[in-house]
Design a protein around this motif. Structure first.
Motif, short mmCIF file in Angstrom:
data_model
loop_
_atom_site.label_atom_id
_atom_site.label_comp_id
_atom_site.label_asym_id
_atom_site.label_seq_id
_atom_site.Cartn_x
_atom_site.Cartn_y
_atom_site.Cartn_z
N GLN A 56 44.52 81.82 23.49
CA GLN A 56 45.54 82.20 22.67
C GLN A 56 45.76 80.64 22.82
O GLN A 56 46.26 80.21 24.13
CB GLN A 56 46.80 83.20 22.86
N TYR A 99 45.11 82.88 17.77
CA TYR A 99 44.48 83.41 18.21
C TYR A 99 43.02 82.12 18.42
O TYR A 99 43.11 82.29 16.63
CB TYR A 99 44.19 84.60 17.80
N MET A 114 48.98 91.20 23.59
CA MET A 114 48.09 91.05 22.67
C MET A 114 48.80 93.44 22.07
O MET A 114 48.23 94.18 22.95
CB MET A 114 47.08 90.92 22.48
N ASP A 156 50.93 89.34 18.73
CA ASP A 156 51.44 89.21 19.69
C ASP A 156 52.88 90.64 19.90
O ASP A 156 53.39 90.82 18.81
CB ASP A 156 52.45 88.49 20.03
#
Ligand code: C2O
Ligand code: CU
Length: 488
Positions: free
Chosen positions: A31, A49, A80, A154
């Motif tokens: 990330q 990502y 996540m 997220d």
């Protein structure tokens, strides 16, 4: 503002496993910030990502263990969630199971409750109980589920909305033999379409009305955005109003509404005013029993619709626009298809798609009700609640049994796309009526409309443990419209 239909539709790159062992694929995902060109000639910093938006597309197989090691190189904590995944609780991306920035020592970035000023949306220390944090987190997905289009995004407590807005979202496809055997369009004629609206500052950066744009202290948005944040640029796979050049054949399009709060009523428009149909073949939880022809598709945030469009019914040269009749002005347009060549097509949409297990309600099934509503008046901070309670990690709203089916009723004062982790459901009634056509199939998200009661039959399969249901309007989610359920 970019002219529509000037940018070609991008297709996110495939995620490739870093290593493969008998029975399992291991992926590594970073990330991190990235510079991408979303508006022509401008640079936008995304939190992505692998630094891109959308993130790489995973293509996995039902029952094949998929392990994703996530490293957080951002300046904020993350979590996540694999949306639609039948996932063990420790890999579910629970909002306080954080991945800390690798650059911060553990404990240093608890931003949290204590640091938030009184009156912030964060409900204080209590909401942070059960918090487990690491710098690198390994999400382990055994995928005991049918072929379906999932997505990952997220889910950090109080900050999902700004962090998804900045780019933390990607597509995750599960395939299986049943799906492989069908003569549906495949290869480069099987395309995911991630629909998301965004706004931009003049310099190309994302515009979002966060109270704290750094996402480190105070969560939430200005009161004017209580209902959710809408953008004024329509993106598909991260590009503004793109165009896809197609052949005069069938295409399988996996539609995902990854917008924070925008709802779509999709329709196809030809230049001469015709509305070619969508052939819906699947929904959130995979294939339908049989295809259905639909003139319009309703999509609330987080819903997926798997559709086939047959471009062979139109001459080469035809342009067909995907429009959102629920929006005005330039947001009415989504993207355009341009038929540029003739090609042979041996795909088809069979009349039977899947062995589908239709649930029927019985009196023995436990019934539970969840009311989604805004609370707080005048003095008090406004928030969105479920059964009158704002989210807390320590409260449990329901404790269904593993392997059981329950009747859950959702009522609301507004549009709330209700999503369950782990469990999939079938919609059996919508406001005393039979469900809408787009409610068909196995679902994990259903749009509950104002003053409507939606009844679903939920099957709790897979794992015991703590999961959640919540509103998938991401601003509502961040404003406490979440609830825990324990599968026992
Ligand atoms: Cu797509 Cu709990 O979320
Ligand atoms: Cu909501």
């Amino acid at each position: 503002m970019p002219e529509p239909f000037r940018v070609p539709l991008p297709v996110p790159p495939a995620a490739r496993p870093a290593r493969t062992e008998a029975g399992a694929d291991f992926y590594e995902l970073d990330q991190r910030e990235g510079q991408v060109e979303i508006l022509p000639g401008r640079k936008t910093t995304v939190w992505g990502y692998n630094g891109i938006f959308p993130g790489p597309t995973f293509t996995t197989r039902s029952g094949r263990r998929t392990v994703v090691g996530v490293r957080n190189m951002l300046t904020v904590p993350t979590a996540m969630h694999l949306h639609g995944g039948v996932t063990p609780p420790q890999s579910d991306g629970y909002p306080t199971d954080l991945v800390l920035p690798t650059r911060c020592a553990p404990g240093q970035n608890r931003y949290d409750a204590a640091a938030a000023p009184p009156g912030a949306h964060s409900m204080g220390a209590e909401r942070m109980q059960g918090d487990t944090t690491t710098a690198v987190r390994t999400y382990d997905y055994p995928l005991p589920q049918r072929a379906a289009t999932l997505w990952y995004h997220d889910h950090r407590m109080d900050f999902s909305a700004p962090q998804v807005w900045r780019g933390l979202a990607g597509i995750f496809i599960v395939r299986d033999e049943e799906d492989d055997r069908l003569p549906l369009p495949g290869g480069d004629r099987d395309i995911p379409l991630m629909l998301a609206d965004r706004s931009f500052e003049a310099d190309g950066s994302f515009r979002y009305p966060a109270l704290d744009p750094t996402c480190t202290r105070r969560p939430g948005v200005e009161d004017a955005y209580m209902d959710g944040v809408l953008g004024d640029v329509q993106l598909v796979n991260g590009a503004p109003w793109p165009e896809l050049e197609v052949s005069n054949t069938r295409y399988r399009l996996r539609l995902l509404n990854a917008s924070n709060a925008r709802r779509y009523q999709l329709r196809l428009d030809t230049e001469d005013g015709a509305h070619p149909p969508f052939i819906q073949i699947g929904s959130d939880g995979g294939l339908l029993a049989a295809p259905q022809r639909l003139a319009t598709l309703a999509m609330a945030p987080a819903e997926r619709l798997d559709v086939v469009i047959d471009f062979s019914e139109h001459p080469v040269g035809t342009r067909i626009t995907l429009v959102n009749t629920a929006a005005d002005g330039r947001m009415r347009q989504v993207m355009r298809f341009h038929i540029v060549r003739a090609e042979k097509d041996d795909s088809r949409v069979p009349a039977r798609l899947s062995a589908f297990d239709k649930l029927t309600a019985t009196r023995a099934m436990p019934v539970r009700s969840f009311d989604f509503r805004r609370t707080g008046d005048g003095e008090e901070r406004q928030m969105w609640t479920i059964n009158g309670k704002p989210f807390s990690t320590s409260k449990v709203w329901a404790a269904p049994r593993l392997g059981s089916v329950e009747r859950w009723r959702f009522s609301s004062d507004f549009h709330h796309p209700v999503h369950l982790h782990l469990a999939q459901f079938q919609v059996v009634a919508r406001g005393n009526r039979t469900p809408d056509p787009c409610d068909a199939g196995w679902k994990d998200t259903v749009d509950v409309r104002p003053y409507e009661v939606v009844e679903v039959l939920v099957r709790f399969d897979g794992y015991r443990g703590r999961y959640m249901l919540h509103c998938h309007n991401l601003e509502h989610e961040d404003m406490a419209m979440m609830a825990n359920f324990d599968v026992v």
